[in-house]
Design an enzyme around this catalytic site. Structure first.
Site, PDB file in Angstrom:
ATOM      1  N   ILE A  89       0.903  -1.185   0.012  1.00 44.67           N
ATOM      2  CA  ILE A  89      -0.192   0.016  -0.070  1.00 44.67           C
ATOM      3  C   ILE A  89       0.933   1.200   0.177  1.00 44.67           C
ATOM      4  O   ILE A  89       1.803   1.269   0.837  1.00 44.67           O
ATOM      5  CB  ILE A  89      -1.032   0.022   1.208  1.00 44.67           C
ATOM      6  CG1 ILE A  89      -1.806  -1.172   1.091  1.00 44.67           C
ATOM      7  CG2 ILE A  89      -1.705   1.501   1.307  1.00 44.67           C
ATOM      8  CD1 ILE A  89      -2.590  -1.470   2.685  1.00 44.67           C
ATOM      9  N   CYS A  90       0.464   2.227  -0.638  1.00 38.59           N
ATOM     10  CA  CYS A  90       1.089   3.672  -0.554  1.00 38.59           C
ATOM     11  C   CYS A  90       2.373   3.579  -1.116  1.00 38.59           C
ATOM     12  O   CYS A  90       2.776   3.246  -2.357  1.00 38.59           O
ATOM     13  CB  CYS A  90       1.012   3.945   0.639  1.00 38.59           C
ATOM     14  SG  CYS A  90       1.380   5.945   1.071  1.00 38.59           S
ATOM     15  N   ILE A  91       3.237   4.188  -0.334  1.00 37.93           N
ATOM     16  CA  ILE A  91       4.802   4.008  -0.829  1.00 37.93           C
ATOM     17  C   ILE A  91       5.465   2.549  -0.770  1.00 37.93           C
ATOM     18  O   ILE A  91       6.509   2.404  -1.496  1.00 37.93           O
ATOM     19  CB  ILE A  91       5.594   5.007  -0.218  1.00 37.93           C
ATOM     20  CG1 ILE A  91       7.050   5.283  -0.803  1.00 37.93           C
ATOM     21  CG2 ILE A  91       5.799   4.672   1.399  1.00 37.93           C
ATOM     22  CD1 ILE A  91       6.899   5.811  -2.043  1.00 37.93           C
ATOM     23  N   THR A  95      -1.942  -0.459  -4.185  1.00 39.30           N
ATOM     24  CA  THR A  95      -3.167   0.967  -4.267  1.00 39.30           C
ATOM     25  C   THR A  95      -2.101   1.951  -3.742  1.00 39.30           C
ATOM     26  O   THR A  95      -1.495   1.846  -2.914  1.00 39.30           O
ATOM     27  CB  THR A  95      -4.188   0.381  -3.499  1.00 39.30           C
ATOM     28  OG1 THR A  95      -5.233   1.536  -3.861  1.00 39.30           O
ATOM     29  CG2 THR A  95      -3.965   0.504  -2.044  1.00 39.30           C
TER      30      THR A  95
END
Length: 217
Positions: free
Chosen positions: A134-136, A189
């Site tokens: 997720i994210c970074i 995501t």
């Protein structure tokens, strides 16, 4: 009951796990009928940030101890994680993912991933178990899997270029969606790479958890 490993990197967006991403992930796992099993490295944080003033503090904190704040104390040292006891693995974002789980924040494409996270994720992958980043956190995937995995960090061009330099295929993705690499069973995501509110972040994270759960054999 399906068991999904969740690897945390501390507590707080600027120096640990993004708290809202982590909590949304844990809630979505629970609502799916699965059990979250939380892990974190037992080591000093790369740095400590005052989240009110948004500047560096002279404190020293431990990643595992800080992660325990999110999990109400139920978290295990990452070195003890065993892929054979899990059905999937999810890693929320936050700067801690780029500082404490690897050193992407300082070294970019030359980063090195925490040895215990790399071992756990590679073992899960080798056993055909799905991964959600997720994210970074997806920036670690090329270093973990050593394959040209499809992933997203959202739409940030500079970060996407670094990820592709590392050997991944970056796919631009809106905050409310996911990118799925069916071959490697990897789901990613953007979350707070793009989100401006918790409800926006939740849209993609909930989709990611649902897809990871559906890919469990």
């Amino acid at each position: 009951m399906k068991k999904i490993g969740v690897v945390l990197s501390g507590c707080g967006v600027y120096d640990g796990s993004e708290i809202q991403e982590a909590v949304i992930t844990l809630l979505a796992i629970a609502r799916s009928g699965a059990e979250a099993v939380c892990f974190a490295p037992d080591k000093p944080q790369a740095d400590v940030i005052n989240h009110l003033a948004n500047n560096e503090s002279l404190e020293h904190r431990n990643v595992l101890v800080e992660a325990a704040r999110i999990t109400r104390g139920v978290v295990t040292p990452l070195v003890q994680a065993d892929a054979s006891e899990l059905d999937a693995l999810i890693v929320p974002g936050g700067f801690g993912a780029a500082k404490n789980l690897c050193n992407f924040a300082s070294l970019g494409s030359e980063c090195v991933v925490d040895i215990d996270l790399r071992r756990l994720a590679r073992d899960c992958h080798a056993q055909g178990k799905p991964l959600g980043f997720i994210c970074i956190a997806p920036v670690m995937l090329p270093k973990i899997l050593d394959v040209p995995v499809r992933l997203t960090i959202g739409t940030d061009i500079d970060t996407a270029e670094i990820v592709e330099e590392m050997g991944a295929e970056h796919v631009p993705c809106p905050v409310d969606d996911i990118v799925v690499d069916e071959e490697h069973k990897v789901v990613t995501t953007p979350a707070y790479m793009l989100a401006t509110r918790i409800d926006e972040a939740a849209l993609g994270i909930e989709k990611l958890v649902a897809r990871v759960v559906s890919m469990i054999a």
